[in-house]
Design an enzyme around this catalytic site. Structure first.
Site, PDB file in Angstrom:
ATOM      1  CD  GLU A  38      -2.796   1.221   2.425  1.00 26.60           C
ATOM      2  OE1 GLU A  38      -3.564   2.186   2.505  1.00 26.60           O
ATOM      3  OE2 GLU A  38      -2.694   0.332   3.297  1.00 26.60           O
ATOM      4  CG  ASP A  73       6.315   6.693  -5.881  1.00 24.47           C
ATOM      5  OD1 ASP A  73       5.636   5.738  -6.303  1.00 24.47           O
ATOM      6  OD2 ASP A  73       5.820   7.793  -5.590  1.00 24.47           O
ATOM      7  CG  PHE A 154       6.608   2.933 -19.222  1.00 25.04           C
ATOM      8  CD1 PHE A 154       6.253   3.195 -17.906  1.00 25.04           C
ATOM      9  CD2 PHE A 154       7.962   2.877 -19.538  1.00 25.04           C
ATOM     10  CE1 PHE A 154       7.223   3.403 -16.928  1.00 25.04           C
ATOM     11  CE2 PHE A 154       8.940   3.075 -18.562  1.00 25.04           C
ATOM     12  CZ  PHE A 154       8.566   3.344 -17.260  1.00 25.04           C
ATOM     13  CE1 TYR A 156      -0.661  10.604 -17.219  1.00 26.04           C
ATOM     14  CE2 TYR A 156       0.976   9.544 -15.812  1.00 26.04           C
ATOM     15  CZ  TYR A 156      -0.324   9.948 -16.046  1.00 26.04           C
ATOM     16  OH  TYR A 156      -1.303   9.697 -15.110  1.00 26.04           O
TER      17      TYR A 156
END
Length: 200
Positions: A38, A73, A154, A156
């Site tokens: 998560e 990230d 890949f 955007y």
């Protein structure tokens, strides 16, 4: 020293393996049974650390001596969308796939009366191992347009034109993209840390 990548995104795995080719790299699912992580951080760095910690903590004691968990990230921040999608780039649309995310970005921009906008990509790299936790950042500035161009890449990439270029990231070769990308910049800094840790 071995590196386990805290991602199951095949595009990211290929890109990370290419940039970190001097190291022994393993994808998450080559070492561990896949599990959901998560991402509830408020910044790119927090989310990268959450993923790297989760993967490192899932290793057994012997593996922890051999591996460093590395996570990325990243996302795109669009000026006319007040910095969105930001940390929600991968799950911007309800469907959460690349095409739906791109479509939503274009629609949101057009709703505000723009067919292009200044934008930047951000990448945070986190590394977690027995020697501690480390992180690096990289950015890439440019603009997003309302029409997809190019077949490579890949996310955007087909909407983003880097500063100083007249092509989208999806129109650039892998080498061209890797030399200017936010992820490449963050990983170049991460490599310095990894080399120091490897000597230690």
């Amino acid at each position: 020293m071995k590196i386990i990548l805290a991602t199951s995104n095949k595009h990211k795995v290929l890109e990370l393996k290419e940039i970190l080719k001097d190291f022994e790299i393993y994808a998450f699912d080559e070492v561990l049974m896949p599990f959901e992580i998560e991402e509830n951080g408020k910044t790119f760095k927090e989310n990268a650390l959450i993923k790297a910690r989760a993967v490192f903590n899932a290793l057994d004691e012997k593996q922890k001596k051999d591996f460093i968990a590395l996570s990325d990230d990243s996302g795109i921040c669009v000026d006319v969308l007040e910095g969105n999608p930001g940390i929600y780039s991968a799950r911007f649309s309800d469907k959460g796939d690349d095409k739906s995310n791109r479509d939503k970005l274009v629609n949101e921009m057009i709703k505000k009366g723009f067919n292009q906008s200044r934008a930047h990509y951000v990448a945070a790299i986190a590394m977690v191992g027995l020697m501690g936790e480390f992180s690096t950042h990289g950015t890439m500035h440019g603009k997003v347009i309302d029409t997809e161009k190019g077949e490579n890449g890949f996310g955007y990439d087909s909407l983003f034109i880097p500063k100083g270029f007249d092509k989208t990231l999806a129109q650039l070769s892998v080498d061209e993209k890797n030399n200017i990308s936010h992820r490449f910049k963050a990983l170049e800094l991460a490599k310095i840390i990894l080399k120091i840790l490897n000597k230690g």
